[in-house]
Motif scaffolding. Sequence first.
Motif, PDB file in Angstrom:
ATOM      1  N   SER A  68       0.825  -1.205   0.000  1.00 34.21           N
ATOM      2  CA  SER A  68       0.000   0.000   0.000  1.00 34.21           C
ATOM      3  C   SER A  68       0.859   1.255   0.000  1.00 34.21           C
ATOM      4  CB  SER A  68      -0.924  -0.002   1.226  1.00 34.21           C
ATOM      5  OG  SER A  68      -1.782  -1.125   1.206  1.00 34.21           O
ATOM      6  N   SER A  69       1.994   1.217   0.701  1.00 30.72           N
ATOM      7  CA  SER A  69       2.885   2.373   0.725  1.00 30.72           C
ATOM      8  C   SER A  69       3.482   2.639  -0.647  1.00 30.72           C
ATOM      9  CB  SER A  69       4.007   2.141   1.748  1.00 30.72           C
ATOM     10  OG  SER A  69       3.494   1.978   3.045  1.00 30.72           O
ATOM     11  N   LEU A  70       3.857   1.582  -1.336  1.00 29.95           N
ATOM     12  CA  LEU A  70       4.401   1.763  -2.681  1.00 29.95           C
ATOM     13  C   LEU A  70       3.348   2.292  -3.634  1.00 29.95           C
ATOM     14  CD1 LEU A  70       6.929   0.330  -1.645  1.00 29.95           C
ATOM     15  CD2 LEU A  70       6.965  -1.004  -3.758  1.00 29.95           C
ATOM     16  N   ALA A  71       2.112   1.809  -3.505  1.00 28.40           N
ATOM     17  CA  ALA A  71       1.036   2.308  -4.366  1.00 28.40           C
ATOM     18  C   ALA A  71       0.774   3.783  -4.109  1.00 28.40           C
ATOM     19  CB  ALA A  71      -0.228   1.486  -4.140  1.00 28.40           C
ATOM     20  N   ALA A  72       0.841   4.198  -2.822  1.00 31.21           N
ATOM     21  CA  ALA A  72       0.648   5.613  -2.512  1.00 31.21           C
ATOM     22  C   ALA A  72       1.802   6.456  -3.026  1.00 31.21           C
ATOM     23  CB  ALA A  72       0.488   5.788  -1.000  1.00 31.21           C
ATOM     24  N   ALA A  73       3.020   5.923  -2.974  1.00 32.76           N
ATOM     25  CA  ALA A  73       4.180   6.681  -3.457  1.00 32.76           C
ATOM     26  C   ALA A  73       4.142   6.881  -4.959  1.00 32.76           C
ATOM     27  CB  ALA A  73       5.469   5.974  -3.055  1.00 32.76           C
ATOM     28  N   ARG A  74       3.477   5.954  -5.649  1.00 35.32           N
ATOM     29  CA  ARG A  74       3.423   6.046  -7.106  1.00 35.32           C
ATOM     30  C   ARG A  74       2.298   6.950  -7.602  1.00 35.32           C
ATOM     31  NH1 ARG A  74       1.846   2.122  -9.639  1.00 35.32           N
ATOM     32  NH2 ARG A  74       2.866   2.559 -11.617  1.00 35.32           N
ATOM     33  N   CYS A  75       1.569   7.590  -6.702  1.00 33.81           N
ATOM     34  CA  CYS A  75       0.484   8.461  -7.147  1.00 33.81           C
ATOM     35  C   CYS A  75       1.013   9.657  -7.929  1.00 33.81           C
ATOM     36  CB  CYS A  75      -0.335   8.920  -5.947  1.00 33.81           C
ATOM     37  SG  CYS A  75       0.554  10.014  -4.817  1.00 33.81           S
ATOM     38  N   VAL A  76       2.283  10.040  -7.692  1.00 31.42           N
ATOM     39  CA  VAL A  76       2.847  11.175  -8.431  1.00 31.42           C
ATOM     40  C   VAL A  76       2.973  10.849  -9.921  1.00 31.42           C
ATOM     41  CG1 VAL A  76       4.085  12.123  -6.463  1.00 31.42           C
ATOM     42  CG2 VAL A  76       5.163  10.357  -7.850  1.00 31.42           C
ATOM     43  N   VAL A  77       3.098   9.560 -10.235  1.00 23.47           N
ATOM     44  CA  VAL A  77       3.198   9.172 -11.639  1.00 23.47           C
ATOM     45  C   VAL A  77       1.905   9.507 -12.368  1.00 23.47           C
ATOM     46  CG1 VAL A  77       3.423   7.211 -13.194  1.00 23.47           C
ATOM     47  CG2 VAL A  77       4.903   7.393 -11.197  1.00 23.47           C
ATOM     48  N   HIS A  78       0.798   9.136 -11.771  1.00 22.84           N
ATOM     49  CA  HIS A  78      -0.494   9.406 -12.409  1.00 22.84           C
ATOM     50  C   HIS A  78      -0.760  10.903 -12.487  1.00 22.84           C
ATOM     51  CE1 HIS A  78      -1.312   5.109 -12.204  1.00 22.84           C
ATOM     52  NE2 HIS A  78      -0.967   5.135 -10.932  1.00 22.84           N
ATOM     53  N   ALA A  79      -0.325  11.643 -11.471  1.00 22.51           N
ATOM     54  CA  ALA A  79      -0.490  13.091 -11.519  1.00 22.51           C
ATOM     55  C   ALA A  79       0.336  13.709 -12.643  1.00 22.51           C
ATOM     56  CB  ALA A  79      -0.095  13.702 -10.175  1.00 22.51           C
ATOM     57  N   ALA A  80       1.541  13.192 -12.838  1.00 17.97           N
ATOM     58  CA  ALA A  80       2.403  13.723 -13.900  1.00 17.97           C
ATOM     59  C   ALA A  80       1.809  13.446 -15.272  1.00 17.97           C
ATOM     60  CB  ALA A  80       3.798  13.124 -13.784  1.00 17.97           C
ATOM     61  N   PHE A  81       1.293  12.227 -15.475  1.00 16.47           N
ATOM     62  CA  PHE A  81       0.734  11.899 -16.779  1.00 16.47           C
ATOM     63  C   PHE A  81      -0.594  12.607 -17.014  1.00 16.47           C
ATOM     64  CE2 PHE A  81       3.818   8.488 -16.961  1.00 16.47           C
ATOM     65  CZ  PHE A  81       4.104   8.447 -18.306  1.00 16.47           C
ATOM     66  N   THR A  82      -1.337  12.858 -15.948  1.00 14.37           N
ATOM     67  CA  THR A  82      -2.575  13.618 -16.109  1.00 14.37           C
ATOM     68  C   THR A  82      -2.278  15.023 -16.597  1.00 14.37           C
ATOM     69  OG1 THR A  82      -3.691  12.327 -14.398  1.00 14.37           O
ATOM     70  CG2 THR A  82      -4.604  14.496 -14.912  1.00 14.37           C
ATOM     71  N   ARG A  83      -1.268  15.646 -16.029  1.00 15.61           N
ATOM     72  CA  ARG A  83      -0.896  16.990 -16.475  1.00 15.61           C
ATOM     73  C   ARG A  83      -0.292  16.974 -17.876  1.00 15.61           C
ATOM     74  NH1 ARG A  83       1.270  20.807 -11.625  1.00 15.61           N
ATOM     75  NH2 ARG A  83      -0.431  20.423 -10.151  1.00 15.61           N
ATOM     76  N   LEU A  84       0.480  15.943 -18.170  1.00 15.57           N
ATOM     77  CA  LEU A  84       1.083  15.853 -19.500  1.00 15.57           C
ATOM     78  C   LEU A  84       0.016  15.751 -20.572  1.00 15.57           C
ATOM     79  CD1 LEU A  84       3.695  15.413 -21.261  1.00 15.57           C
ATOM     80  CD2 LEU A  84       3.315  12.972 -20.907  1.00 15.57           C
ATOM     81  N   ARG A  85      -0.955  14.859 -20.371  1.00 14.89           N
ATOM     82  CA  ARG A  85      -1.996  14.677 -21.376  1.00 14.89           C
ATOM     83  C   ARG A  85      -2.978  15.828 -21.398  1.00 14.89           C
ATOM     84  NH1 ARG A  85      -2.193   9.330 -18.992  1.00 14.89           N
ATOM     85  NH2 ARG A  85      -4.175   9.934 -18.032  1.00 14.89           N
ATOM     86  N   GLY A  86      -3.220  16.437 -20.238  1.00 12.25           N
ATOM     87  CA  GLY A  86      -4.161  17.538 -20.212  1.00 12.25           C
ATOM     88  C   GLY A  86      -3.637  18.791 -20.879  1.00 12.25           C
ATOM     89  N   ARG A  87      -2.345  19.046 -20.757  1.00 12.41           N
ATOM     90  CA  ARG A  87      -1.766  20.242 -21.373  1.00 12.41           C
ATOM     91  C   ARG A  87      -1.511  20.026 -22.856  1.00 12.41           C
ATOM     92  NH1 ARG A  87       1.178  24.629 -18.942  1.00 12.41           N
ATOM     93  NH2 ARG A  87       1.233  23.472 -16.958  1.00 12.41           N
TER      94      ARG A  87
END
Length: 453
Positions: A350-369
Amino acid sequence: MEDSSVTAALLCSVVSLSGSPVPPPVSGTGLSELWRLQAAVLRRGRAREMLQRDRRRRQYLRRRRAFLLSSITAILSLISASSSRHVWVRNRTPGHNFWAQAQTFDQDEWKAQFRVSRDTFDYLLDRIGPAIRRRRTNYRAPIEPRRRLAITLWWLARSGEYRSIAGLFGVGIATVCVIVRQVTWAIVERLYRRVVSLAGGWTPPWRPSGTAATRSAPAPSAALTSPSPPPGTTQTTTSTGGGGTRWCCRPWSTTTPGVFLFPNSFTDVYAGWPGGTSSAAVLSSSDLYLKAEDRPDGYLFPRQNSVVCDGVEIPVHLIGDASFPLKPWLMKSYPPEQQRQSAERRRFSSSLAAARCVVHAAFTRLRGRWRCLLKKSDVDVSVMPRVVAACCVLHNVCQSRRDAFLPEWDADISPPANGLRQPHAETHAGDTYCTAEVIRDTLAHNMTTILQY
């Protein structure tokens, strides 16, 4: 007889002056024959001289004509108030296109149209301007670098048709295609190593951070992922007879939460493999993998940044999902069947899954922009990896310059119902009990103690 001898002697002297061999003295009967031969020699010499004179005259006339034409062209280019080709170029009035109106946009409208602020736009222009500037000729003025960059940003932000972009910016349709390729090449060549880099001597400045991802990470780590983007994301279709071949360009996100000054940034991008290729196969051919495996100790980052716990050295590592192999420099969660065996393993996963949330945030911004990554692209397969790399570079530039991501860009990122299907990430089954397993078990067993570091 004496007169004939004198005439023959004179003829012999004339022949000797003309360069012909001197014949023996001639008398009486051969005099007329000698006269005829000498006349033929003189006629041939005169003909050669006339040919040479005519050749020199033609050369002179050609040179004088070329000089006059070049002089007239130079004078006309100096006299002409504007250098335009009325026959070769379509006359587009600059006051009737979008680019002419864009010069009067305010800050908010400019950012809404080009996805970057004016300050970021000027920064990009200052860095890549010399690479996209074209030489001025006597035929017409080149398209200025500012408009070239605006055309490319508009295409990356919307991926519109070349015909519509040509009408908006007052250029030709083929010119838009050429400009997009030239500017994306300049962005990658001039800025990639500057803003997208995973330095070998990277030393993390470990400091307390308020982000949930950093608090959850069980050790100094960064996130690595092979995301499943929306259908059509970073795909391009190339004709293969009657059908098509789908290719997926995957940017490997090694975003480091709480380590870099500008979070949600990409530090390594590897694009160009077909979409059906497994994540482990793509990673094994990347420079990131080769860099880690070629080190004698098998670590990606310097060992002086490691943490020792229960006699086990825990190096700085990346965090990946289940589709990646388990390495000393690459940690991932336990399989579901192993998580049921222990509460420590479930909390570690669970800790690793929470740490990887920045990946999804980065790709969300990449695709949104940069919306060109949200739809199927019609550009050539060989060009698409460079387009993906250019989008990641621009994303990092915006992050480093605090260029805010607008909330409306986050809308409509979810894939449509009839979108192209992406391959599912399969769990890597090649992991065996090794040093990486020992490191992961130590992390899971001593996670509370390691978090204090």
